[in-house]
Scaffold this motif. Structure first.
Motif, PDB file in Angstrom:
ATOM      1  N   GLN A  16       0.838  -1.203   0.000  1.00  0.00           N
ATOM      2  CA  GLN A  16       0.000   0.000   0.000  1.00  0.00           C
ATOM      3  C   GLN A  16       0.876   1.259   0.000  1.00  0.00           C
ATOM      4  OE1 GLN A  16      -3.264   0.295  -0.643  1.00  0.00           O
ATOM      5  NE2 GLN A  16      -2.705   2.450  -0.748  1.00  0.00           N
ATOM      6  N   GLU A  17       1.992   1.208   0.721  1.00  0.00           N
ATOM      7  CA  GLU A  17       2.942   2.331   0.730  1.00  0.00           C
ATOM      8  C   GLU A  17       3.484   2.577  -0.670  1.00  0.00           C
ATOM      9  OE1 GLU A  17       5.950   5.155   1.236  1.00  0.00           O
ATOM     10  OE2 GLU A  17       4.227   4.728   2.512  1.00  0.00           O
ATOM     11  N   GLU A  74       0.966   6.961  -6.638  1.00  0.00           N
ATOM     12  CA  GLU A  74      -0.087   7.969  -6.757  1.00  0.00           C
ATOM     13  C   GLU A  74       0.480   9.374  -6.568  1.00  0.00           C
ATOM     14  OE1 GLU A  74      -2.827   6.542  -3.817  1.00  0.00           O
ATOM     15  OE2 GLU A  74      -3.658   5.010  -5.173  1.00  0.00           O
ATOM     16  N   ARG A  75       1.361   9.558  -5.582  1.00  0.00           N
ATOM     17  CA  ARG A  75       1.986  10.870  -5.374  1.00  0.00           C
ATOM     18  C   ARG A  75       2.842  11.244  -6.577  1.00  0.00           C
ATOM     19  NH1 ARG A  75       4.188  14.795  -1.842  1.00  0.00           N
ATOM     20  NH2 ARG A  75       6.383  15.197  -2.291  1.00  0.00           N
ATOM     21  N   SER A 134       0.888   4.121  -2.802  1.00  0.00           N
ATOM     22  CA  SER A 134       0.767   5.546  -2.435  1.00  0.00           C
ATOM     23  C   SER A 134       1.881   6.375  -3.068  1.00  0.00           C
ATOM     24  CB  SER A 134       0.818   5.719  -0.917  1.00  0.00           C
ATOM     25  OG  SER A 134      -0.291   5.119  -0.315  1.00  0.00           O
TER      26      SER A 134
END
Length: 195
Positions: free
Chosen positions: A56-57, A63-64, A60
């Protein structure tokens, strides 16, 4: 078979398909993340409480990164940075600590020019990991040595290694033609830390 038995069989088949679908989706995501992040995938898993949390990290981070305005360098800018790098390498002979500090500053400048935020080192690592995972360990090592050099706690050999580590990320950030430009600068008489 009765209608209830058929309903039970259908329910079991549907549940099995859902479980298989979920497992395939998770496997596919894991494989994609491993391919994209390389050694950074395993490093993130080691430093997380669970594989799911680590993945998940990494999602993320992707996505960033997608929200950042990362741009390539135009040829003139790439050439200018390649010349600056050659100058920094040349300085290594007389002032290795200063050259390493300048190399770190130059890497940060290229990052900023490309559109990467450069405020905090950990965030830089996170942002770079999406597109430059292969050279991220070089950046970590260079940063560590540079910090020790600032405290006057690094040998000349370690400083040379820091230059080599910085150079790996620098070349990758500069783009495909960076290596040939840096090699061209060296062949025109620029000497430095990459021997």
């Amino acid at each position: 078979m009765s209608a209830g038995t058929w309903a039970g069989v259908v329910l079991v088949v549907v549940l099995a398909l859902v479980v298989v679908g979920y497992a395939l989706t998770a496997w596919s995501r894991r494989r994609r993340l491993r391919d994209r992040f390389g050694p950074e995938y395993e490093r993130t898993v080691r430093h997380s409480d669970s594989r799911r949390e680590a993945e998940q990290e990494l999602v993320s981070r992707e996505e960033r990164h997608a929200r950042l305005r990362i741009r390539p360098l135009d040829p003139e800018t790439r050439d200018s940075y390649a010349r600056k790098w050659a100058e920094v390498q040349e300085q290594f002979v007389d002032a290795p600590g200063f050259a390493v500090a300048e190399a770190g500053t130059l890497v940060a400048a290229v990052m900023a020019e490309r559109g990467y935020p450069t405020e905090e080192f950990e965030q830089r690592l996170s942002d770079l990991s999406v597109a430059h995972a292969a050279t991220l360990d070089h950046y970590r090592k260079a940063h560590d040595i540079s910090g020790r050099a600032a405290r006057q706690d690094a040998t000349t050999e370690e400083l040379r290694q820091a230059m080599v580590h910085y150079r790996e990320l620098f070349r990758e950030l500069l783009g495909d033609d960076a290596e040939s430009r840096a090699d061209g600068a060296r062949s025109r008489g620029v000497k430095g830390a990459d021997r």
